[in-house]
Design an enzyme around this catalytic site. Sequence first.
Site, short mmCIF file in Angstrom:
data_model
loop_
_atom_site.label_atom_id
_atom_site.label_comp_id
_atom_site.label_asym_id
_atom_site.label_seq_id
_atom_site.Cartn_x
_atom_site.Cartn_y
_atom_site.Cartn_z
N TYR A 23 0.79 -1.23 0.00
CA TYR A 23 0.00 0.00 0.00
C TYR A 23 0.83 1.28 0.00
O TYR A 23 0.27 2.37 -0.06
CB TYR A 23 -0.95 0.00 1.20
CG TYR A 23 -1.87 -1.19 1.21
CD1 TYR A 23 -2.88 -1.31 0.26
CD2 TYR A 23 -1.72 -2.21 2.14
CE1 TYR A 23 -3.72 -2.41 0.25
CE2 TYR A 23 -2.56 -3.31 2.15
CZ TYR A 23 -3.55 -3.41 1.19
OH TYR A 23 -4.38 -4.50 1.18
N HIS A 101 -8.16 2.05 -5.94
CA HIS A 101 -7.46 1.08 -5.11
C HIS A 101 -5.96 1.36 -5.19
O HIS A 101 -5.44 1.58 -6.28
CB HIS A 101 -7.74 -0.36 -5.56
CG HIS A 101 -9.17 -0.73 -5.42
ND1 HIS A 101 -9.73 -1.04 -4.21
CD2 HIS A 101 -10.16 -0.81 -6.34
CE1 HIS A 101 -11.02 -1.31 -4.39
NE2 HIS A 101 -11.30 -1.16 -5.67
#
EC number: 4.2.1.10
Length: 148
Positions: A23, A101
């Site tokens: 991430y 995302h």
Amino acid sequence: MATLLVLHGPNLNLLGTREPDKYGATTLAEINQDLERRAREGGHHLLHLQSNAEYELIERIHAAKSEGVDFILINPAAFTHTSVALRDALLAVSIPFIEVHLSNVHKREPFRHHSYFSDVAVGVICGLGASGYRLALEAALEQLTGRA
């Protein structure tokens, strides 16, 4: 002037420390500050909410309609693969949205490949890290000004 709402789903409050290999190291506060600055520079207003609770995201979507929100950027996170309720809320308010995302969900576990949002979103951005939010904001503003 447009009003945009950015919604961040579960666990995104941990950005910067949660699995940075997947991430990235950018925090949620840094993402929000960057988006706010970019929106403000363009003469627009940007709101944001992160919640680990599905009902809070749904209630925020419902409120967006009466607040005159013009566009939503949403990273549903884990709710991507499970939440018909969030999908229905977005459809109920008829506010266009882009699904974002940080990671490329299609390169991950098979259960992450399905989204309840992609087929009703204006577009989907995935796998580009925090830059995906910036690109989504640019695309939303182009949609709103008719330059898309």
